[in-house]
Scaffold this active site. Sequence first.
Site: not given
Length: 225
Positions: A98-100
């Site tokens: 998820v995300c970075t």
Amino acid sequence: MQIGFVIFPKLTQLDFTGPLQVLARLPGATLHVVAKTLQPVASDSVLMLMPTTTFADCPTLDLLCIPGGFGVDQAMEDEETMAFVRRQSAAAKYVTSVCTGAFILGAAGLLRGRKATTHWAYHHLLPRVGAIPVKERVVRDGNRFTGGGVTAGIDFALTLMAEIAGPDIAQAVQLSIEYDPHPPFNSGSPRVAQQAVKEVVDERYAARLGTFEAVLSRVRQDPGA
């Protein structure tokens, strides 16, 4: 199904807790919160997170999930964290982020030649870890599932839920958590945010991106496993 979330200092807690809340409702699943030690882990907000197992004691996972946050920098350069990600990804049915958190997978050599997404402010850097950037909220390439920034983790987890348990179960979970977003502003993406709003956020990320790129230049991308 054995599901493991890797946590590390300065992660964005919603990257972790959003998908956790969804996948905790997956029938037959056992969830693990995995860290280097059992000591509390500080998120990027006031919330402290409690691991349930360590890298050394974690069972073989069917689903590995890596959240993002400012702590990704240190995690990518931490040999124990990266060794764990490589080891578990070799056997996992689903390797996800998820995300970075995508950059941890990328630094481990797990997104090379794969389509992927991440937080919009870092999206242009995905090729630096061998990934093919796709501007979608959730992207699948084989057994790799990546989610966009922060709140996209809920969409990401429901997508995984549908893949694993079927769309009926996923929809039932969506209803049970009343995931029916109606944000007060139409500014949740750079595609629709007003220019003045985007400039404020761009300024916030400017220095951060410079630091992040420096870390990427030092990371050795090695599938290892």
